[in-house]
Design an enzyme around this catalytic site. Structure first.
Site, PDB file in Angstrom:
ATOM      1  N   ALA A   1       0.870  -1.197   0.011  1.00 28.71           N
ATOM      2  CA  ALA A   1       0.035   0.076   0.157  1.00 28.71           C
ATOM      3  C   ALA A   1       0.885   1.321  -0.088  1.00 28.71           C
ATOM      4  O   ALA A   1       0.454   2.191  -0.641  1.00 28.71           O
ATOM      5  CB  ALA A   1      -0.993  -0.056   1.131  1.00 28.71           C
TER       6      ALA A   1
ATOM      7  N   ASN B   1      -5.878   3.494  11.333  1.00 31.32           N
ATOM      8  CA  ASN B   1      -5.064   2.248  11.813  1.00 31.32           C
ATOM      9  C   ASN B   1      -4.993   2.489  13.385  1.00 31.32           C
ATOM     10  O   ASN B   1      -5.029   1.337  14.056  1.00 31.32           O
ATOM     11  CB  ASN B   1      -3.679   2.261  11.161  1.00 31.32           C
ATOM     12  CG  ASN B   1      -2.987   3.687  11.322  1.00 31.32           C
ATOM     13  OD1 ASN B   1      -3.503   4.639  11.010  1.00 31.32           O
ATOM     14  ND2 ASN B   1      -1.684   3.652  11.827  1.00 31.32           N
TER      15      ASN B   1
ATOM     16  N   GLN C   1      -6.975  -0.457   6.102  1.00 32.02           N
ATOM     17  CA  GLN C   1      -7.342  -1.183   7.384  1.00 32.02           C
ATOM     18  C   GLN C   1      -8.780  -1.410   7.309  1.00 32.02           C
ATOM     19  O   GLN C   1      -9.337  -2.038   8.216  1.00 32.02           O
ATOM     20  CB  GLN C   1      -7.115  -0.013   8.431  1.00 32.02           C
ATOM     21  CG  GLN C   1      -5.958   0.181   8.950  1.00 32.02           C
ATOM     22  CD  GLN C   1      -5.128  -0.719   9.723  1.00 32.02           C
ATOM     23  OE1 GLN C   1      -5.859  -1.625   9.960  1.00 32.02           O
ATOM     24  NE2 GLN C   1      -3.970  -0.804   9.735  1.00 32.02           N
TER      25      GLN C   1
ATOM     26  N   SER D   1      -3.331  -3.712   1.220  1.00 34.36           N
ATOM     27  CA  SER D   1      -2.175  -4.384   1.251  1.00 34.36           C
ATOM     28  C   SER D   1      -2.426  -5.884   1.687  1.00 34.36           C
ATOM     29  O   SER D   1      -3.305  -5.944   2.430  1.00 34.36           O
ATOM     30  CB  SER D   1      -1.494  -3.519   2.671  1.00 34.36           C
ATOM     31  OG  SER D   1      -0.201  -4.525   2.934  1.00 34.36           O
TER      32      SER D   1
ATOM     33  N   HIS E   1      -0.649  -7.983   3.276  1.00 34.31           N
ATOM     34  CA  HIS E   1      -0.399  -8.354   4.678  1.00 34.31           C
ATOM     35  C   HIS E   1      -1.173  -8.047   5.831  1.00 34.31           C
ATOM     36  O   HIS E   1      -0.829  -8.615   6.949  1.00 34.31           O
ATOM     37  CB  HIS E   1       1.213  -8.246   5.051  1.00 34.31           C
ATOM     38  CG  HIS E   1       1.602  -6.765   5.248  1.00 34.31           C
ATOM     39  ND1 HIS E   1       1.538  -6.377   6.881  1.00 34.31           N
ATOM     40  CD2 HIS E   1       1.754  -5.527   4.647  1.00 34.31           C
ATOM     41  CE1 HIS E   1       1.932  -5.215   6.969  1.00 34.31           C
ATOM     42  NE2 HIS E   1       1.935  -4.706   5.730  1.00 34.31           N
TER      43      HIS E   1
ATOM     44  N   THR F   1       9.142  -7.591 -12.199  1.00 32.52           N
ATOM     45  CA  THR F   1       8.607  -9.063 -12.025  1.00 32.52           C
ATOM     46  C   THR F   1       7.650  -8.934 -10.847  1.00 32.52           C
ATOM     47  O   THR F   1       7.819  -8.473  -9.848  1.00 32.52           O
ATOM     48  CB  THR F   1       9.678  -9.884 -11.758  1.00 32.52           C
ATOM     49  OG1 THR F   1      10.555  -9.857 -13.128  1.00 32.52           O
ATOM     50  CG2 THR F   1       9.291 -11.399 -11.751  1.00 32.52           C
TER      51      THR F   1
ATOM     52  N   CYS G   1       8.205   4.124  20.112  1.00 36.36           N
ATOM     53  CA  CYS G   1       8.711   3.367  18.527  1.00 36.36           C
ATOM     54  C   CYS G   1       8.002   2.128  17.874  1.00 36.36           C
ATOM     55  O   CYS G   1       8.537   1.307  17.552  1.00 36.36           O
ATOM     56  CB  CYS G   1      10.178   3.213  18.865  1.00 36.36           C
ATOM     57  SG  CYS G   1      10.473   2.056  20.206  1.00 36.36           S
TER      58      CYS G   1
END
Lengths: 390, 390
Positions: free
Chosen positions: B73, B152, B180, B200, B202, B238, B325
């Site tokens: 994404a 998110n 999301q 996305s 994943h 590819t 973080c």
């Protein structure tokens, strides 16, 4: 279709190495975390990326911090050319060879449309770059030179170290698309002295969707994909963890690279000798001296490459042709045309690129089948012409 | 570390679906070909991509030709914003919300540095976008509006259909980062009426390294990654064949999406109710009405989110915090700050995002552990303050 499948198109992509496959099956569960997360799932994924980066840095004799994971070599090539064009305002000229991969050639066309002056170094029928032309167009205005390490079609190697030195003498930066070299010859980036280099995992027995961009520490670097803080904010986007893991696994196979290259070179030379002996009016494209050990590029007169490819395909042999839509493109290979081959010659071209899983038996079977197929196609062609004349 | 691992961070990334895993293991061998090759190996890979594209087009109620596979994404978001800025010369203003993903926010900053005027729609503490502000900055100069389908961090949903209509009234294009929403709510792109959308794989139980860009047929499209003729020359490189395959497999699970969303919503509501009851001085961030069924975002007063995360991590629970973080970034979540939370509140934030593999038992265990951890941390804090005062 024949039940036996023989893959002889390793310059297009490689099958997964058995070790990579086993490792993937084992890790499918344990490394699904987002490497940016600080909990157990994230840490596992992050460690895996760190290990892969370490392995790759050792393979290339560079620092781990000089490596940026990308989605593939096309992205790496676009990143270097597009971001330097956007950010280097004092130098507006670019140089590449006439036989680069489309991800370099088309990106050069793109920046040309935005105002860059692009010089394309011609290449001879023997696969030699015109270094006099190169010296003449290199100047204090040159921002970047991009020349591939080895050509995908012919396997011909180019004098990157010398060309990078020549660029640096003028204060220009040097990038090499090193995709075709990886896994076939030793690629020591420190020794080559380039500023940037691009690599792809899927041409090295690892997963598709993962690539690498080497950026020398002292050379200018600008992000192309903006996003999260991944890759020290040099490339946004959640990392392709499994792709990177497989890439890192392969990077440890320095010994195998040397051994397999020697074995495949012998096999390729045997194949070349037999084909040239058994099929009249056939010749090697480019230089047969200075080239990748696994690659054989041929022109077979009077044969349509695509028809030949399909005939071989029915028998289970996967090869490539510079003739046509082997890359989804209906035009003959721009590489072969740039080398001065006629359209007819390019239409009759055949590329055989060997890989680590190929055996001597497979190659001998292939030679037999190629000889038969060419005889058959030439016969049909002759008959057809006779009919046509009658 | 506890031997039992409970993953509660599905908005960061998802584990592979068992079906995806089985399919991957089966296909590792057979689909290694380059989809651009015309021989057997290439055709297998190409078919697999075609099937995935078909499945995804049905999931989103669009045409297969409107879908472009990308590396994720972040690339999709960069593609829309960067290429429109480069190519649309008549309109130079851009609009996004103040709480977009970094791949939108930072790309907007990038085009701002190149001369674009970027308006950022403020968001209230309750997670509502200021639509009056939006209406006021929308004009005939607006090139593109980019607003996410769901946030998110908080899971709050935004009125994309209405906002796209408002943009279209001014002749502006509309993009939504729909990452999301996928797998959690029904995403009907035709009904939403957007010009572009990003996804996305994943975050939808499929592999990392694969994403999607929806481009409405009638809306302007420009390549970002130049290269081969893949994706009808709209995206070179590819294809990530296995990533795309897993994405396509998940796209067939429309029924599971509905069922799991209902189940997870109940589980999330139960969890929210229990946490608010058992832990004093705790509140939900943003709107608790209009949000994704799987997401719970909290502020727990007097707690450092990162310390809490690490305490939970030791017990095997993987959650996220907007504190620090968790995305490799030492600053508190810009989303929470933009919503008007203080730095102290953002430091005490906790995000629990559920997924298809979570059970009621896991959630009950998590609630117990969270209550204990918060009690312990608050006690330490009180003791520490006492010591300090003495």
């Amino acid at each position: 279709m024949n039940s036996r499948l023989v893959y002889l198109d390793h310059n297009a992509t490689t099958p997964l190495h058995p070790l990579v496959k086993n490792s993937l099956i084992q890790e499918l569960d344990s490394h699904f975390g987002n490497p940016s997360s600080i909990h157990w799932a994230g840490r596992k994924a992050k460690n895996l990326i760190r290990n892969a980066r370490q392995n790759l840095s050792e393979l290339f004799s560079v620092s781990p911090l000089e490596l940026i994971f990308t989605s593939g070599a096309s992205e790496s090539n676009n990143t270097v050319i597009q971001t330097l064009f956007l950010n280097l305002k004092n130098r507006t000229e670019y140089i590449c060879s006439a036989i680069e991969h489309p991800s370099v050639l088309k990106t050069m066309q793109h920046i040309e449309s935005l105002g860059a002056l692009v010089h394309r170094i011609p290449v001879s029928r023997e696969g030699q770059l015109d270094l006099e032309f190169y010296q003449n167009v290199l100047s204090e205005k040159t921002a970047l030179v991009s020349v591939m390490l080895a050509n995908n079609e012919t396997g011909n190697l180019f004098p990157i170290k010398r060309m990078a030195e020549m660029a640096h003498e003028k204060g220009a930066l040097f990038h090499t698309d090193a995709v075709q070299g990886l896994g076939k010859i030793d690629v020591n980036l420190k020794d080559l002295g380039v500023d940037y280099a691009s690599f792809s995992a899927h041409k090295f027995y690892a997963l598709k969707g993962s690539g690498l961009l080497y950026c020398k520490k002292s050379s200018p670097q600008f992000p192309f994909l903006f996003g999260g803080a991944q890759e020290r904010s040099r490339r946004g986007g959640t990392e392709n963890v499994l792709g990177i893991m497989t890439f890192g696994l392969m990077a440890k196979m320095k010994k195998e690279i040397t051994e397999e290259s020697l074995r495949l070179e012998k096999l390729r030379d045997h194949m070349q000798q037999q084909i040239l002996k058994l099929i009249p009016n056939t010749r090697v494209t480019g230089s047969s001296k200075n080239r990748l050990p696994n690659t054989l590029s041929l022109v077979i007169d009077g044969i349509d490459g695509e028809t030949l490819l399909m005939n071989l395909d029915i028998k289970g042999f996967a090869v490539s042709t510079g003739a046509a839509c082997s890359s989804g493109n209906p035009e003959p290979s721009p590489v072969l045309l740039a080398m001065g081959l006629s359209r007819a010659e390019a239409q009759g071209s055949l590329r055989v690129s060997l890989g680590w899983q190929n055996t001597e038996d497979e190659i001998n079977d292939f030679i037999k089948e190629l000889v038969l197929s060419v005889q058959r196609l030439r016969l049909i062609d002759t008959e057809f012409q006779k009919d046509f004349e009658l």
